[in-house]
Design an enzyme around this catalytic site. Sequence first.
Site, mmCIF file in Angstrom:
data_model
loop_
_atom_site.group_PDB
_atom_site.id
_atom_site.type_symbol
_atom_site.label_atom_id
_atom_site.label_comp_id
_atom_site.label_asym_id
_atom_site.label_seq_id
_atom_site.Cartn_x
_atom_site.Cartn_y
_atom_site.Cartn_z
ATOM 1 C CG HIS A 287 -0.351 -0.057 2.549
ATOM 2 N ND1 HIS A 287 -0.007 1.079 3.264
ATOM 3 C CD2 HIS A 287 -0.018 -1.093 3.351
ATOM 4 C CE1 HIS A 287 0.494 0.723 4.436
ATOM 5 N NE2 HIS A 287 0.505 -0.596 4.528
ATOM 6 C CG ASP B 280 -3.120 3.699 2.548
ATOM 7 O OD1 ASP B 280 -2.460 2.704 2.163
ATOM 8 O OD2 ASP B 280 -4.114 3.580 3.282
ATOM 9 C CG ASP C 202 2.744 0.216 7.990
ATOM 10 O OD1 ASP C 202 2.473 -0.362 6.919
ATOM 11 O OD2 ASP C 202 1.951 0.286 8.923
ATOM 12 C CD GLU D 54 -2.924 -2.216 5.508
ATOM 13 O OE1 GLU D 54 -3.017 -3.277 6.133
ATOM 14 O OE2 GLU D 54 -2.519 -1.165 6.028
HETATM 15 ZN ZN ZN Z 1 1.061 -1.448 6.396
#
Ligand code: ZN
Length: 381
Positions: free
Chosen positions: A72, A74, A105, A139
């Site tokens: 992802h 975002d 992340d 996500e």
């Molecule tokens: Zn993540």
Amino acid sequence: MTTQDATDATIDLLKELVQRPSVTPEDSGCQDLLAERLEGVGFSIEHMPCGEVKNLWARYGSEAPLVVLAGHTDVVPTGDESDWKVNPFSAEIIDNKMYGRGTSDMKGGVAAMVTAAERLLSNHTNIKGSIAFLITSDEEGPAIDGTRHVVETLRSRGEKIDQCIVGEPSSSEQLGDVIRHGRRGSLGCRLVVRGIQGHVAYPHLARNPVHEAAPFLTELVSIVWDEGNDYFPPTTLQISNIHGGTGATNVVPGTLTIDFNLRYCPDTTPDHIRSTIEQLAHSHELEADFTWVDSANPFITKPGPLTAAVERAVTQVTGVTAKLNTAGGTSDGRFIATLAEEVIEFGTTNATIHQVNECVDLDELTTASIIYERVLTDLLT
Ligand SMILES: [Zn+2]
């Protein structure tokens, strides 16, 4: 291609991604950048937007098996930017770590997977099968118009995924120590216990829902649901919010509201959880309303070709012996698992995700990219 090339390319791409402030559900041009890179090495690009969410499906080759790399673009909000030691979208490098929202992340994972595919395709012209990227900007948000939408679109076209690596930061203490091969289910509930509001000096005219719920809650939190199994830890229940009272000290509240969530092992079904808890409330003669939210089904990829390929690559590249586990929160792997034979999550360490001063170690980042490349080489050449 040298390790130095892998290092520079991955760091440069990550920097460009982090400098696009794609707070969920924004994508801020990240997917256009990725599409351009992937098109450059022969992928065909399909944008699959849904509502305000941007999704990218990019495929190289048309033969089976199909290996998907998923992630992802975002990121979660930064919180108070003045708490950060650098601007969270500056991608500054200090002491061999890149700082910024999304570095671990999971723009780091996305950058590492893209440069892995670029190197693979520039070194091998004979790929036995296909590679695809499934990238979403939803996500960290509701996760309804993102990966789920892409998976449903693929399903309606009759496309099958053989193996999928989600590049989420799965590692714990050091790169490669944890491969996630499944996730627990998540079941939430808001429980409202009703009583009768009144004056604390006239309790015979009131019915206190706090008093009535207290013994029920004691029993609720001591239920042993299961023992876990070879792949899953035991089911757990946590109360996250509890509220009763008007704020005044002389009023017996009329209602008590309790939120709780279970992370469950597939040995226990959501139906069993619901009926057990509702019966318990009934046996305590509570006047109770339950609102259940079944937010994620569990999934598991049993040890097999994909877990073995990742374990092998980790050991070859880092010397670390990876452990398979199913801990952690939910992820988009749960949607992909409905269409794919095997799904695992593998990526850099997760110590700073969602935190102030989120960062990724640049050696880890490059090494992760080399591991992804080796897994693809193993599965497809
Ligand atoms: Zn993540």
